[in-house]
Structures are given as structure tokens and as C-alpha cells.
Enzyme design. Structure first.
Site, PDB file in Angstrom:
ATOM      1  N   HIS A 343     -58.410 -42.295 -13.683  1.00 38.39           N
ATOM      2  CA  HIS A 343     -57.642 -43.526 -13.914  1.00 38.39           C
ATOM      3  C   HIS A 343     -56.258 -43.140 -14.449  1.00 38.39           C
ATOM      4  O   HIS A 343     -56.126 -42.169 -15.195  1.00 38.39           O
ATOM      5  CB  HIS A 343     -58.347 -44.423 -14.938  1.00 38.39           C
ATOM      6  CG  HIS A 343     -57.875 -45.832 -14.890  1.00 38.39           C
ATOM      7  ND1 HIS A 343     -56.733 -46.251 -15.536  1.00 38.39           N
ATOM      8  CD2 HIS A 343     -58.349 -46.910 -14.241  1.00 38.39           C
ATOM      9  CE1 HIS A 343     -56.537 -47.541 -15.295  1.00 38.39           C
ATOM     10  NE2 HIS A 343     -57.507 -47.971 -14.519  1.00 38.39           N
ATOM     11  N   ASP A 400     -64.837 -48.940 -10.908  1.00 41.96           N
ATOM     12  CA  ASP A 400     -65.385 -49.042  -9.548  1.00 41.96           C
ATOM     13  C   ASP A 400     -66.639 -48.206  -9.325  1.00 41.96           C
ATOM     14  O   ASP A 400     -67.272 -48.329  -8.277  1.00 41.96           O
ATOM     15  CB  ASP A 400     -64.312 -48.612  -8.536  1.00 41.96           C
ATOM     16  CG  ASP A 400     -63.232 -49.669  -8.421  1.00 41.96           C
ATOM     17  OD1 ASP A 400     -62.069 -49.378  -8.738  1.00 41.96           O
ATOM     18  OD2 ASP A 400     -63.580 -50.805  -8.055  1.00 41.96           O
TER      19      ASP A 400
END
Ligand code: SDX
Length: 463
Positions: A343, A400
Site C-alpha cells: 500500500h 483487497d
């Protein structure tokens, strides 16, 4: 819903405690009051590090792996709140009172009825279209319906119902056997009175978009399966209605609660690409429908949305937990970016994954063998990625990684994972657009010219 699912609340509180234990030594966050402009910051490619604006809506602490909406910790909101309350909180800055919540729910229910929009949508080959493209198109039709339709008659009167005929779409007969559920209505009288609700950029437009993106997503899910859209049921919660409009049956209390938590988790996340795209369009004083359409377009890119769909593909490619080691070896040799991990901001475990992982695990033994195998493979992949990258490169599961398994358990197909992300994120998009417009300044960053100068024109026959 909360009362019927106390086990889910316990799971979330346990995840919160684990997060606190694992991040207690991470540096605390600054407590700012106002930002003094101009600000100095070090900027990388893609505006990394740039400060676009100040906000009170949401805060992401990458070091601690914390996510805060309007001062409330995401774990607490997932444990005790609902998407209706959280989307209201993002828009208005405070959790709603009993009356405010009732009025907000009434409006969402009314705005979820989009017969004109659905009629236009299903006249396109939606089943062959990219789901996010169809969703974006639906928001344009919404804009047309909202800005011309008399909002006082927002929910058409039953006595206006007409029989389904060749140029209208008969809605699915309500699956719990009610009398004919034909939802075609006569064209409404154009209202000459320009009410506040007619404005395509304001709080009513935010409510309309939060309600409507859910209805359109559900309609797309059904049309892609060769089914007709289903009219929302005003008795149901937002999450339960979303499930009902997708599946044509009501969810169990656990399915409703888990979908509601997914909607809370995805609602806002700092200045991510789709939020930034929506703000850029809104800053030109375009309207909310076109700006949210830009957010949907940005989210459709696999580096932002769609990673959870890629995760399911990766898990299927690996085949089983026994196949993870070989697959990991290949991935590292090819320096492959593994979907669902890493991320730009989180260099700790994404707090959303801390909730979604245990939700994916909850009652997994009651799932299908295929989903159980996906989950077991995911668990082993997480273990090996953390062992290989976790400490050195600070690469952890992101939102996700487990959301695809949770959605699969709710019977939602991978093609609808990203539209579902948009159903939730439209709350953050609209809230941030509303906030930014109070101190609007059109976005106009610079591009540093590194090209040539002093070149002179040569006629084409001499080049
Ligand atoms: C979302 O912004 C948001 O808030 C987004 C979001 C939201 O809620 O809106 O959180 C939603 O977009 C979640 C992310 C979904 N995308 C994916 O899961 C795709 C896979 N992830 C990667 O593409 C990547 O992690 C990014 C794009 C998400 C972030 O990449 P960064 O921060 O730009 O990191 P980088 O590309 O600079 O990589 C730094 C290093 C590199 O290694 P080196 O070249 O230094 O040796 O980390 C490695 C990368 O190769 N790395 C990964 C990796 N992500 C980064 N290695 C393996 N697998 C990965 N997933």
C-alpha cells in the site's frame, strides 16, 4: 442487526485489540487544527507526498495502520455502527440523532427508486459491458432523472402504474409472491418549481448518489445474469436492500451485518486516486454526478480498484495451499507485485484487512469446498508473503486481500467486486467534494518541462 450478531462484534473488538498490541510502539499522529498555506513538502512522481487540501473527514495513519472517520476509529464504527450512520457521519461531521437517522433513511429509500434510470440502463447491452463502465453510465442517467424529475413525487404513486409493454421494462415480480410488481410509471409531469432537490450539486445530490449507485450496481449484477432488476424494499436496511436487489432474497442477519461492515470499511480512505479524481472534476464547478463519475472511472483501474478480483485469480492460479511455495518462488524471481498486498500509505497491516480476514474465516467451514480452498490458500500466501516481505519491505495485506473471499461467500461475483467498492466509496467521494467546495480552488499542479527549445518549422516535403 447488531443485537442478532454479537459474535461479529466480538470478532471486530478482538481485531482492534490485536492492532493496538501490534502497533503500540509506532509513532503517534500529529494533531493539527488549521493548515497554514503555503505548505512545504517533498513531492515524488504521481504527486506522492503532495498536500492537496486540508480535511476533517478521514485520516489514515500508515505507520500505525489506523483509519479514522471524523475522529471515530474504524474498528469502533464496524463494531457498533451501520453504513447509514457512517455515510451520514462522513457527510455531516457527526453521527445522526434518532430523528436525523430516520429522515436520512427515508430519503435514501426514496432515492433508491430509479425507474427512469434503470429503463435507460437496461436498454444498453449491460451484460456485455465493463461493469464499472455501466455503473458510470448509470450515474449520468441518474443526473438526467434527478435534475428534470419532480422530486416531490420522488416515489411514483402506485396508481400511476401501467402494464409492462414492449418499450418498458417489467420489473421482476417481487420474489416473495406479492401481486404483480410492475414498476413502469407514466412520465411524471415536469415540475416548473425549481426546488432545492433539483440541484445537481448539493446535499440532496449526495444522498441521491449514495442511494442510486447501490441500486444501479444491483441492477447491473442482475442484468449480467440475464435477470431483471428488482425494486428496493423500503422495509430493509441499506445493506440488506443491496443484498436483496442483487439476489432477489433477503439476507440472513449475518449476511446483512457482514455486508454492512464491508460498506463501512470501504467508505473513505484519504486522498486516494479516485477521491482525488472526483475532487479535481468538482473543483472546476462541474456537478456532483459528473465528478462522482470520474471517481468511478479512476477506481476501475486495477492498481486501485479490482485488486480483490485479481486476488481471487491469483488464489485460483496457485490452486491450493500446497502450491503457494512454488508460486511464491516464481513471483519473487519475476519481482511480481502480488495483488492484495502492499500500500502507498500503510507500512503496517491495513486495519481493514484486520477486520476482513477474520470475517472471511468466520464460519468458513460452512462454505463451499471451492471457497474453503481459496481461504486456505490465502492464509498460506499471507504467511509466506509476510515471511518474505513483511518486515523488510513493510508489505502487508491490504483491504483487497480478503474482501474477495468475503464477497464470494455472499454470493457476489468477482465482476461486481469493484462496483461494490464504489457503492461504499461514493460516501467518501461525495463528502470530500462537499467539503472541498466550501474552500474551492481549481486543481492546477505543474508539469516540469524537460523538453527542447529553439526548434523551427520545416515544410513537410523537406522533413
Ligand atoms: C487500494 O490509496 C488508497 O488508499 C487506495 C485504497 C483505497 O482504499 O482507496 O487503499 C485501495 O488501492 C488498495 C491497493 C490495491 N492494489 C493492489 O493490491 C495491487 C498490488 N499492490 C501494489 O501495486 C502496490 O503495493 C501499490 C500500488 C498498492 C502501492 O505501491 P507503492 O507504495 O507505490 O510501492 P512501490 O511500487 O514503490 O514498491 C515499493 C517496493 C518495490 O520493491 P523494490 O523495487 O523497492 O525492490 O515494494 C514492492 C515493490 O516491488 N512491492 C511489492 C508489492 N507492492 C510493493 N512487492 C510485491 N507485491 C506487492 N503487492
Amino acid at each position: 442487526m447488531l443485537a442478532q450478531t454479537p459474535e461479529i462484534t466480538e470478532i471486530i473488538l478482538a481485531a482492534a485489540e490485536k492492532a493496538r498490541q501490534e502497533t503500540r510502539d509506532a509513532p503517534d499522529h500529529p494533531r493539527l487544527s488549521r493548515l497554514r498555506w503555503p505548505q512545504e513538502c517533498t513531492i515524488g512522481p504521481g504527486l506522492e507526498g503532495a498536500i492537496a487540501c486540508e480535511t476533517k473527514i478521514g485520516y489514515v495513519n500508515g505507520a500505525k495502520g489506523w483509519l479514522v472517520y471524523r475522529g471515530y476509529d474504524i474498528f469502533e464504527l464496524c463494531a457498533y455502527s451501520t453504513f447509514e450512520e457512517v455515510s451520514y457521519l462522513l457527510l455531516h461531521g457527526d453521527l445522526p440523532s434518532v430523528d436525523e437517522l430516520a429522515e436520512y433513511k427515508r430519503k435514501l429509500t426514496r432515492y433508491q427508486h430509479l425507474n427512469q434510470t434503470l429503463r435507460l440502463l437496461v436498454s444498453f447491452p449491460v451484460e456485455e459491458m465493463n461493469a464499472m463502465g455501466a455503473l458510470r453510465m448509470g450515474t449520468i442517467f441518474m443526473r438526467q432523472e434527478f435534475t428534470t424529475m419532480d422530486r416531490e413525487g420522488g416515489r411514483p404513486a402506485v396508481d400511476d402504474a401501467i402494464g409492462a409493454d414492449e418499450d418498458s421494462i417489467a420489473m421482476e415480480t417481487k420474489p416473495f409472491g406479492e401481486e404483480h410488481a410492475i414498476y413502469e410509471f407514466k412520465a411524471r409531469r415536469r415540475s416548473r418549481r425549481k426546488s432545492a432537490a433539483m440541484d445537481a450539486s448539493g446535499m440532496e445530490a449526495c444522498y441521491h448518489l449514495i442511494a442510486g449507485v447501490a441500486t444501479i450496481t444491483a441492477a447491473i449484477a442482475r442484468v449480467r445474469r440475464g435477470l431483471l432488476p428488482i425494486e428496493p424494499d423500503p422495509e430493509l436496511s441499506f445493506a440488506a436492500n443491496l443484498y436483496y436487489m442483487i439476489h432477489g432474497r433477503r439476507p440472513t442477519p449475518f449476511q446483512e451485518r457482514i455486508l454492512d461492515i464491508c460498506l463501512i470499511l470501504h467508505a473513505d480512505h484519504g486522498m486516494n486516486a479516485s477521491t482525488f479524481a472526483a475532487l479535481v472534476v468538482a473543483s472546476t464547478l462541474s456537478d456532483f454526478y459528473l465528478s462522482i463519475g470520474s471517481g468511478i472511472a479512476a477506481l476501475s483501474g486495477p492498481l486501485h480498484g479490482g485488486a480483490n478480483e485479481q486476488v481471487i485469480n491469483t488464489l485460483r492460479e496457485i490452486g491450493s495451499s500446497a502450491g503457494v511455495s512454488n508460486w511464491m518462488h516464481m513471483a519473487m524471481v519475476k519481482k511480481k507485485k502480488i495483488s492484495g498486498f502492499g500500500h502507498r500509505v500503510y507500512k503496517a497491516y491495513d486495519p481493514r484487512a484486520r477486520v476482513l480476514g477474520p470475517l472471511a474465516a468466520y464460519g468458513i467451514e460452512r462454505s463451499t469446498p471451492e471457497i474453503i480452498n481459496l481461504f486456505d490458500t490465502a492464509r498460506e500466501l499471507e504467511k509466506q508473503v509476510l515471511r518474505s516481505f513483511g518486515t523488510e519491505k513493510k508489505i502487508f495485506p491490504n483491504v483487497d486481500f480478503y474482501s474477495g473471499i468475503v464477497y464470494s461467500r455472499l454470493g457476489i461475483s468477482p465482476a461486481l467486486f469493484t462496483p461494490l467498492f464504489a457503492v461504499s466509496r461514493v460516501a467518501g467521494w461525495t463528502a470530500r467534494v462537499l467539503e472541498y467546495l466550501h474552500h474551492n480552488r481549481i486543481f492546477r499542479p505543474r508539469a516540469m518541462y524537460v523538453g527542447e527549445f529553439d526548434r523551427h518549422y520545416v515544410p513537410v516535403d523537406q522533413r
